[in-house]
Design an enzyme around this catalytic site. Structure first.
Site, short mmCIF file in Angstrom:
data_model
loop_
_atom_site.label_atom_id
_atom_site.label_comp_id
_atom_site.label_asym_id
_atom_site.label_seq_id
_atom_site.Cartn_x
_atom_site.Cartn_y
_atom_site.Cartn_z
N ARG A 127 0.82 -1.23 0.00
CA ARG A 127 0.00 0.00 0.00
C ARG A 127 0.85 1.27 0.00
NH1 ARG A 127 -2.75 -3.07 3.79
NH2 ARG A 127 -4.51 -4.16 2.88
N LYS A 144 3.47 11.85 -10.97
CA LYS A 144 2.57 10.99 -11.76
C LYS A 144 3.30 9.70 -12.07
CE LYS A 144 -0.38 14.09 -14.41
NZ LYS A 144 -0.78 14.38 -15.80
N GLU A 188 10.41 18.81 -24.94
CA GLU A 188 9.82 19.20 -23.65
C GLU A 188 10.48 20.47 -23.11
OE1 GLU A 188 7.15 17.83 -22.72
OE2 GLU A 188 7.19 15.94 -23.83
N LYS A 223 8.54 23.19 -14.41
CA LYS A 223 7.67 22.06 -14.04
C LYS A 223 7.32 22.12 -12.55
CE LYS A 223 5.93 17.70 -14.43
NZ LYS A 223 5.82 16.46 -15.16
N GLU A 245 -3.64 18.17 -11.43
CA GLU A 245 -4.15 18.52 -12.75
C GLU A 245 -5.62 18.92 -12.73
OE1 GLU A 245 -2.62 16.24 -15.94
OE2 GLU A 245 -4.15 16.94 -17.34
N ARG A 250 -1.80 22.52 -14.39
CA ARG A 250 -1.04 21.36 -14.84
C ARG A 250 -1.45 20.93 -16.25
NH1 ARG A 250 1.36 16.56 -11.04
NH2 ARG A 250 2.50 15.54 -12.68
N ASN A 292 0.17 19.80 -21.20
CA ASN A 292 -0.27 19.05 -22.38
C ASN A 292 -0.03 19.82 -23.68
OD1 ASN A 292 -1.23 16.99 -20.77
ND2 ASN A 292 -3.24 17.94 -20.56
N HIS A 306 0.80 18.11 -26.83
CA HIS A 306 0.68 16.66 -26.65
C HIS A 306 -0.61 16.08 -27.22
CE1 HIS A 306 4.16 17.38 -24.27
NE2 HIS A 306 4.27 16.12 -23.92
N HIS A 356 0.34 13.03 -29.33
CA HIS A 356 -0.02 11.65 -29.00
C HIS A 356 -0.79 11.00 -30.15
CE1 HIS A 356 0.32 12.29 -24.37
NE2 HIS A 356 1.47 11.89 -24.89
N HIS A 382 8.73 10.27 -30.07
CA HIS A 382 7.83 11.03 -29.22
C HIS A 382 8.05 12.54 -29.30
CE1 HIS A 382 5.38 12.04 -25.76
NE2 HIS A 382 6.42 12.63 -25.18
N1 NAD Z 1 5.15 10.79 -15.15
C1 NAD Z 1 5.14 11.85 -15.92
O1 NAD Z 1 4.78 12.94 -15.50
C2 NAD Z 1 5.57 11.70 -17.33
C3 NAD Z 1 5.79 12.85 -18.12
C4 NAD Z 1 6.23 12.69 -19.42
C5 NAD Z 1 6.46 11.43 -19.92
N2 NAD Z 1 6.23 10.33 -19.16
C6 NAD Z 1 6.49 8.98 -19.67
O2 NAD Z 1 7.87 8.84 -19.90
C7 NAD Z 1 8.05 7.80 -20.84
C8 NAD Z 1 9.14 8.20 -21.80
O3 NAD Z 1 10.33 8.37 -21.10
P1 NAD Z 1 11.73 8.45 -21.86
O4 NAD Z 1 11.60 9.29 -23.03
O5 NAD Z 1 12.73 8.78 -20.84
O6 NAD Z 1 11.89 6.97 -22.43
P2 NAD Z 1 12.60 5.65 -21.86
O7 NAD Z 1 12.52 5.54 -20.41
O8 NAD Z 1 12.06 4.52 -22.67
O9 NAD Z 1 14.13 5.87 -22.28
C9 NAD Z 1 14.43 5.99 -23.63
C10 NAD Z 1 15.57 5.07 -24.04
O10 NAD Z 1 16.81 5.60 -23.59
C11 NAD Z 1 17.54 4.61 -22.88
N3 NAD Z 1 18.33 5.33 -21.89
C12 NAD Z 1 17.92 5.89 -20.75
N4 NAD Z 1 18.89 6.59 -20.18
C13 NAD Z 1 19.97 6.46 -20.97
C14 NAD Z 1 21.28 6.98 -20.92
N5 NAD Z 1 21.67 7.83 -19.95
N6 NAD Z 1 22.13 6.64 -21.90
C15 NAD Z 1 21.74 5.84 -22.93
N7 NAD Z 1 20.50 5.34 -23.03
C16 NAD Z 1 19.63 5.65 -22.07
C17 NAD Z 1 16.50 3.68 -22.34
O11 NAD Z 1 17.02 2.40 -22.10
C18 NAD Z 1 15.48 3.66 -23.47
O12 NAD Z 1 15.88 2.75 -24.45
C19 NAD Z 1 6.72 7.55 -21.49
O13 NAD Z 1 6.20 6.32 -21.05
C20 NAD Z 1 5.85 8.68 -20.97
O14 NAD Z 1 4.50 8.32 -20.84
C21 NAD Z 1 5.80 10.46 -17.88
#
Ligand code: NAD
Length: 369
Positions: free
Chosen positions: A124, A146, A188, A230, A240, A244, A248, A251, A255, A268
């Site tokens: 939990r 999030k 971003e 942020k 949100e 917040r 978007n 996005h 998306h 992305h």
């Molecule tokens: N929680 C939130 O508020 C929020 C906000 C925006 C996006 N997201 C989420 O984030 C995700 C995308 O995250 P992302 O773009 O970081 O993708 P990711 O976590 O898939 O990382 C992208 C790639 O880079 C590689 N990688 C990571 N760090 C590295 C490094 N230092 N050197 C070499 N390779 C590295 C990873 O293995 C992966 O293959 C999505 O699922 C999205 O929905 C969440």
């Protein structure tokens, strides 16, 4: 540790720091120990990040007195699933992680969202910390609390709000990021500038070439500015209900493009940048934003080297994809728009108006599908 900058987050549910600096992963054990008295921790990461930084971080955590269990998932969005979350939770239970113990998320947004979600539901709720290693995770996903996983019906459809105890962003780790991942983060960073104001947009445009080349000082400045933005937003609106929603920006169409083009075929960040281009034009037409808005944003995105994607010119499919998003309220798709840089307005846009604007936009810009 070279000097790190400490930014404070204060939301109604928690207060914590975001540290931004160089060489922080090597010092992560001590930094995490500063916020947690846990005996054990589960280090959740993906294969790519594990290979590069796993030993460094595990070693540092062990040195700070944590008994570390590594939980390594496959890289990429494919790991942000209910099934994978179940496996991570089982691995935590196998490691006898207790209520006072800790989850450490080391990686990009996928690992952060997955590990944070597991921390939110395991027993939990146990504490967790974020060690983001992608630009996107450092400036966006690691801050704000999030967490979640995807469902077959769409991205991020199951999740929880769960604030970390600390976020440690080592900008040195960004050096190994593949170019497409770098650009995802840059989109971003550009979004944050647009939401912050004209001054930030101009400063970033001036520094764009250096940022695209990942010059450390410029990267550090850009990460700090985006994180500060942020923090400002999530501090004002943790759940949100208002501000917040501004995050978007770009996005909604972004998306939809990812979905319609087939996940993975348009990166992305490139999709988000395209969504920003559309949102700027929508802002001009629906909010009377000056024509300078789209123009200065185009200049920024171009200077950052974020190109235009090609995707099917299928307005009906794009509209359908937008409807599947969580951002629909009372049946109307809501857009985050800008009256001017720094002045966000949430606007419900009727389907017929949206279809017309999309027709116009795709006519101007896309390959014929
Ligand atoms: N929680 C939130 O508020 C929020 C906000 C925006 C996006 N997201 C989420 O984030 C995700 C995308 O995250 P992302 O773009 O970081 O993708 P990711 O976590 O898939 O990382 C992208 C790639 O880079 C590689 N990688 C990571 N760090 C590295 C490094 N230092 N050197 C070499 N390779 C590295 C990873 O293995 C992966 O293959 C999505 O699922 C999205 O929905 C969440």
């Amino acid at each position: 540790v070279s000097a790190a900058t400490r930014l404070a987050v204060a939301t109604p549910s928690a207060s914590y720091d975001v540290l931004v600096g160089e060489g922080l992963l090597a010092a992560s054990g001590g930094l995490v120990r500063g916020v947690s008295a846990a005996a054990r921790c589960a280090l959740v990461t993906d294969e790519n990040v594990h290979e590069r930084y796993g030993r460094l971080v595990s070693g540092s955590l062990a040195e700070a007195g944590f008994r570390v269990t590594e939980i390594v998932v496959a890289p990429g969005e494919q790991s942000k699933t209910w099934e994978r979350a179940g496996e991570v939770l089982e691995a935590m239970a196998d490691a006898r992680l207790g209520r006072e113990d800790l989850v450490v998320a080391l990686g990009g947004g996928v690992v952060g969202d997955l590990a944070g979600f597991c921390a939110a539901v395991y027993l939990r709720g146990v504490d967790y910390v974020q060690l983001p290693t992608t630009l996107l995770a450092q400036v966006d996903s690691s801050v704000g609390g999030k967490t979640g996983v995807d469902l077959r019906a769409g991205k991020n459809l199951a999740g929880a709000f769960k604030q970390p105890l600390i976020v440690v962003a080592d900008i040195e780790s960004l050096g190994s990021l593949p170019e497409a991942e770098w650009q995802s983060g840059l989109a971003e960073v550009a979004k944050a500038a647009m939401l912050s104001g004209q001054q930030q947009v101009e400063r970033m445009t001036r520094n764009a070439a250096k940022l695209a080349a990942r010059e450390p000082d410029v990267v550090r400045q850009a990460v700090l500015a985006a994180v500060a933005h942020k923090i400002e937003v999530v501090s004002a609106d943790e759940r949100e209900t208002g501000l917040r929603e501004s995050l978007n920006y770009g996005h909604t169409l972004g998306h939809a493009i990812e979905r319609v083009a087939g996940y993975g075929s348009v990166p992305h960040g490139v999709a988000v940048a395209e969504g920003m281009r559309f949102a700027a034009r929508l802002s001009e037409r629906l909010l009377g934003a000056g024509p300078g808005l789209a123009q200065s944003q185009d200049a920024l995105l171009e200077a950052l080297g974020i190109g235009r994607p090609s995707y099917p010119r299928d307005v009906a499919a794009l509209l359908d994809a937008m409807r599947a998003d969580k951002k629909v309220r009372d049946g109307t798709i809501r857009f985050a728009l800008l009256a001017e840089p720094g002045r966000f307005v949430a606007v419900p846009v009727d389907d017929d108006v949206l279809a017309e604007e999309l027709e116009r936009w795709t006519d101007e810009t896309c390959e014929r599908g």
